[in-house]
Design an enzyme around this catalytic site. Structure first.
Site, PDB file in Angstrom:
ATOM      1  N   GLY A 221      -5.880 -10.894  -9.929  1.00 51.72           N
ATOM      2  CA  GLY A 221      -6.074 -10.333  -8.586  1.00 51.72           C
ATOM      3  C   GLY A 221      -5.396  -8.986  -8.358  1.00 51.72           C
TER       4      GLY A 221
ATOM      5  N   GLY B 255     -13.125 -21.119  -1.181  1.00 50.31           N
ATOM      6  CA  GLY B 255     -12.630 -20.476   0.033  1.00 50.31           C
ATOM      7  C   GLY B 255     -13.765 -19.883   0.844  1.00 50.31           C
TER       8      GLY B 255
ATOM      9  N   GLY C 127     -12.719 -17.609   3.710  1.00 53.11           N
ATOM     10  CA  GLY C 127     -12.029 -16.691   4.623  1.00 53.11           C
ATOM     11  C   GLY C 127     -12.498 -15.257   4.396  1.00 53.11           C
ATOM     12  N   GLY C 128     -11.661 -14.301   4.806  1.00 53.85           N
ATOM     13  CA  GLY C 128     -12.018 -12.889   4.694  1.00 53.85           C
ATOM     14  C   GLY C 128     -12.232 -12.459   3.253  1.00 53.85           C
TER      15      GLY C 128
ATOM     16  CE1 TYR D  55      -2.703  -9.306  -3.878  1.00 52.36           C
ATOM     17  CE2 TYR D  55      -0.407  -8.821  -4.394  1.00 52.36           C
ATOM     18  CZ  TYR D  55      -1.480  -8.767  -3.529  1.00 52.36           C
ATOM     19  OH  TYR D  55      -1.333  -8.183  -2.294  1.00 52.36           O
TER      20      TYR D  55
ATOM     21  CB  SER E 275      -0.968   0.001   1.185  1.00 52.60           C
ATOM     22  OG  SER E 275      -1.895  -1.043   1.033  1.00 52.60           O
TER      23      SER E 275
ATOM     24  CE  LYS F  20      -7.836  -6.633   5.322  1.00 51.53           C
ATOM     25  NZ  LYS F  20      -8.157  -7.283   4.051  1.00 51.53           N
TER      26      LYS F  20
HETATM   27  P1  NAP Z   1      -7.915 -16.389   5.067  1.00 49.21           P
HETATM   28  O1  NAP Z   1      -9.027 -15.651   5.732  1.00 49.21           O
HETATM   29  O2  NAP Z   1      -6.790 -16.921   5.885  1.00 49.21           O
HETATM   30  O3  NAP Z   1      -8.564 -17.621   4.227  1.00 49.21           O
HETATM   31  C1  NAP Z   1      -7.736 -18.545   3.557  1.00 49.21           C
HETATM   32  C2  NAP Z   1      -8.607 -19.501   2.726  1.00 49.21           C
HETATM   33  O4  NAP Z   1      -7.724 -20.400   2.017  1.00 49.21           O
HETATM   34  C3  NAP Z   1      -9.550 -20.367   3.552  1.00 49.21           C
HETATM   35  O5  NAP Z   1     -10.732 -20.608   2.822  1.00 49.21           O
HETATM   36  C4  NAP Z   1      -8.727 -21.655   3.716  1.00 49.21           C
HETATM   37  O6  NAP Z   1      -9.510 -22.803   3.961  1.00 49.21           O
HETATM   38  C5  NAP Z   1      -8.091 -21.760   2.352  1.00 49.21           C
HETATM   39  N1  NAP Z   1      -6.890 -22.610   2.362  1.00 49.21           N
HETATM   40  C6  NAP Z   1      -5.682 -22.326   2.904  1.00 49.21           C
HETATM   41  N2  NAP Z   1      -4.823 -23.362   2.730  1.00 49.21           N
HETATM   42  C7  NAP Z   1      -5.532 -24.320   2.067  1.00 49.21           C
HETATM   43  C8  NAP Z   1      -5.212 -25.638   1.607  1.00 49.21           C
HETATM   44  N3  NAP Z   1      -3.990 -26.180   1.784  1.00 49.21           N
HETATM   45  N4  NAP Z   1      -6.176 -26.359   0.966  1.00 49.21           N
HETATM   46  C9  NAP Z   1      -7.425 -25.823   0.770  1.00 49.21           C
HETATM   47  N5  NAP Z   1      -7.781 -24.595   1.200  1.00 49.21           N
HETATM   48  C10 NAP Z   1      -6.838 -23.848   1.848  1.00 49.21           C
HETATM   49  O7  NAP Z   1      -7.207 -15.455   3.951  1.00 49.21           O
HETATM   50  P2  NAP Z   1      -7.874 -14.300   3.056  1.00 49.21           P
HETATM   51  O8  NAP Z   1      -7.620 -12.989   3.698  1.00 49.21           O
HETATM   52  O9  NAP Z   1      -9.259 -14.703   2.747  1.00 49.21           O
HETATM   53  O10 NAP Z   1      -6.940 -14.349   1.735  1.00 49.21           O
HETATM   54  C11 NAP Z   1      -6.982 -15.457   0.865  1.00 49.21           C
HETATM   55  C12 NAP Z   1      -6.180 -15.160  -0.405  1.00 49.21           C
HETATM   56  O11 NAP Z   1      -6.758 -14.041  -1.109  1.00 49.21           O
HETATM   57  C13 NAP Z   1      -4.714 -14.800  -0.163  1.00 49.21           C
HETATM   58  O12 NAP Z   1      -3.930 -15.420  -1.149  1.00 49.21           O
HETATM   59  C14 NAP Z   1      -4.675 -13.283  -0.343  1.00 49.21           C
HETATM   60  O13 NAP Z   1      -3.417 -12.823  -0.810  1.00 49.21           O
HETATM   61  C15 NAP Z   1      -5.742 -13.094  -1.422  1.00 49.21           C
HETATM   62  N6  NAP Z   1      -6.328 -11.751  -1.383  1.00 49.21           N
HETATM   63  C16 NAP Z   1      -6.169 -10.953  -2.478  1.00 49.21           C
HETATM   64  C17 NAP Z   1      -6.712  -9.675  -2.483  1.00 49.21           C
HETATM   65  C18 NAP Z   1      -6.533  -8.807  -3.702  1.00 49.21           C
HETATM   66  O14 NAP Z   1      -6.667  -7.581  -3.596  1.00 49.21           O
HETATM   67  N7  NAP Z   1      -6.266  -9.391  -4.848  1.00 49.21           N
HETATM   68  C19 NAP Z   1      -7.433  -9.201  -1.373  1.00 49.21           C
HETATM   69  C20 NAP Z   1      -7.595 -10.060  -0.260  1.00 49.21           C
HETATM   70  C21 NAP Z   1      -7.016 -11.327  -0.280  1.00 49.21           C
HETATM   71  P3  NAP Z   1      -9.821 -23.272   5.488  1.00 49.21           P
HETATM   72  O15 NAP Z   1     -10.996 -22.440   5.937  1.00 49.21           O
HETATM   73  O16 NAP Z   1     -10.146 -24.715   5.338  1.00 49.21           O
HETATM   74  O17 NAP Z   1      -8.584 -23.027   6.295  1.00 49.21           O
END
Ligand code: NAP
Length: 290
Positions: free
Chosen positions: A251, A134, A136-137, A230, A22, A71
């Protein structure tokens, strides 16, 4: 850009914060628009979050971004939340008003949809069913953005931990118009049948993580495939989507778009997601110079 005594201030609060892109993003816009302002990294440990939020108006900051792990923890310290932050239960942007009150917004929802609008403008009419990987957040933001339009009949959600997908559905269903359905993570191929839009919000495919268990043969040419990951810029999922002839959405564009509402609120200009900025961030991710 030289910062004067009248410079407008904003920053990003995280712990750690050193990985955040950022400051680079906002710093480029400040320089590009010739704004007398500064956007700085703010390393805030969890036990100091409350004091740090109170410190924003105390030190004349216009606001800040908040990132991991703050967050959700920041919510009790805010005067108000926008609809997206309220529904998702997470904030990524803080705005300080003229009375010194600190308001919370979730601009990931805006960023997710704006990037989809750029890369596949007809997505809403082209999508009858979507599959989101997924829970998550990032998934919460994506599902809220897709579901609030009312144009997508069904959003399927596949997560490794099924309880998390069910909890997400219970909390988001009252806020969206689409039907939310949990599907089995072990049977993604069946879940893809009839899906016009596939969104990866898991960390699978990111550098240092395993790839998603999907190949070109599981996808089809009429689909839109959006990967929130990304790093790397072209994930194995996006490569497979190209091979299948599907339209792809990167992304990195979401990262740029989600930053725009905060910049606008703090510094008064809605900044352009310009090709030069995109090239700078891509070079940064690839560890090269432009
Ligand atoms: P998070 O809340 O930690 O959620 C992670 C997700 O990935 C959960 O659904 C988790 O499943 C799953 N996961 C992790 N390891 C796994 C595995 N080995 N097998 C299957 N599922 C797995 O993280 P988040 O904040 O949502 O972010 C997730 C991704 O989005 C990251 O790569 C982040 O960089 C990206 N992102 C990108 C942007 C953008 O602007 N492009 C914005 C936000 C996030 P479980 O629930 O089973 O653990």
């Amino acid at each position: 850009m030289i910062v004067t005594g009248k410079a407008m201030l904003a920053g990003v609060m995280g712990w750690p914060v050193g990985h955040s892109r950022s400051p680079r993003l906002h710093g480029w816009w400040l320089q590009n628009y010739g704004i007398d302002g500064a956007y700085v990294p703010l390393a805030v440990p969890p036990e100091r979050l409350k004091a740090a939020i109170a410190g924003l108006p105390a030190m004349g900051f216009k606001g800040a971004n908040v990132t991991i792990p703050h967050k959700e923890a920041v919510l009790p310290f805010l005067a108000s939340l926008d609809a997206a932050a309220e529904a998702i239960g997470a904030v990524n942007t803080l705005i300080v008003d003229e009375t010194g009150a600190v308001h919370g917004r979730n601009t990931d929802v805006y960023g997710f949809a704006a990037q989809l609008d750029d890369a596949a403008p007809d997505w809403a009419t082209a999508t009858r069913a979507a599959l989101v990987l997924g829970a998550g957040g990032a998934a919460r933001g994506a599902i809220f953005a897709l579901g609030e339009t009312g144009s997508i009949g069904e959003i399927r959600i596949a997560n490794r931990t099924p309880e998390r997908a069910k909890a997400l559905i219970a909390s988001l269903a009252p806020h969206v118009k689409s039907t939310l359905v949990a599907v089995d993570w072990k049977d993604l191929k069946s879940a893809l049948k009839g899906a016009d839009l596939l969104v990866n919000t898991t960390s699978l495919g990111m550098v240092g993580h395993p790839p998603l268990p999907l190949a070109a043969g599981d996808l089809h040419g009429g689909m839109i495939v959006y990967d929130l990951v990304y790093v790397p810029l072209e994930t194995a999922l996006l490569r497979a989507a190209h091979q299948a002839g599907a339209r792809t959405v990167e992304g990195l564009g979401m990262l740029i778009h989600q930053a725009r509402p905060g910049f606008h609120a703090w510094f008064g200009i809605d900044p352009e997601p310009s090709p030069t900025l995109l090239a700078l961030l891509k070079a940064d991710i690839n560890g090269t110079k432009v």
